[in-house]
Design a protein around this motif. Sequence first.
Motif, mmCIF file in Angstrom:
data_model
loop_
_atom_site.group_PDB
_atom_site.id
_atom_site.type_symbol
_atom_site.label_atom_id
_atom_site.label_comp_id
_atom_site.label_asym_id
_atom_site.label_seq_id
_atom_site.Cartn_x
_atom_site.Cartn_y
_atom_site.Cartn_z
ATOM 1 N N LYS A 190 -72.373 15.326 56.606
ATOM 2 C CA LYS A 190 -71.961 14.010 56.113
ATOM 3 C C LYS A 190 -72.936 13.563 55.028
ATOM 4 O O LYS A 190 -73.944 14.220 54.780
ATOM 5 N N GLU A 191 -72.613 12.463 54.395
ATOM 6 C CA GLU A 191 -73.443 11.933 53.317
ATOM 7 C C GLU A 191 -74.887 11.759 53.778
ATOM 8 O O GLU A 191 -75.141 11.319 54.903
ATOM 9 N N ASN A 192 -75.831 12.136 52.935
ATOM 10 C CA ASN A 192 -77.278 12.023 53.146
ATOM 11 C C ASN A 192 -77.854 13.052 54.121
ATOM 12 O O ASN A 192 -79.036 12.991 54.415
ATOM 13 N N ASP A 193 -77.038 13.979 54.648
ATOM 14 C CA ASP A 193 -77.602 15.060 55.457
ATOM 15 C C ASP A 193 -78.444 15.947 54.551
ATOM 16 O O ASP A 193 -78.108 16.176 53.387
ATOM 17 N N LYS A 194 -79.518 16.472 55.080
ATOM 18 C CA LYS A 194 -80.382 17.370 54.314
ATOM 19 C C LYS A 194 -79.850 18.792 54.418
ATOM 20 O O LYS A 194 -79.392 19.224 55.478
ATOM 21 N N LYS B 99 -82.087 18.718 62.282
ATOM 22 C CA LYS B 99 -83.046 17.660 62.574
ATOM 23 C C LYS B 99 -83.551 17.868 63.988
ATOM 24 O O LYS B 99 -82.780 17.978 64.929
#
Length: 79
Positions: free
Chosen positions: A27-31, A48
């Motif tokens: 999803k958005e902002n996942d590294k 994470k």
Amino acid sequence: MYTTIQKWGNSQAVRLPKAILERASLKENDKVEIRVQDGNLLIIPVKKHITLKERIAEYHTDSQCGEWDTGKPTGKEVF
């Protein structure tokens, strides 16, 4: 699925369709890590690491813990 590399500021960018992100559980902002392997680009999600406190907070169960009898000793168990 095909897409095009496009200019984004001084860099180049590839847009990832929502369906692809959902299939990869991203999803958005996942590294993510980007690698080149055998001439191919790989986009790898960065896992994470969550703390024990976070794991316990996410744990939900309806099971009840209790004691059980394993029977009489059959060998040279130490008590």
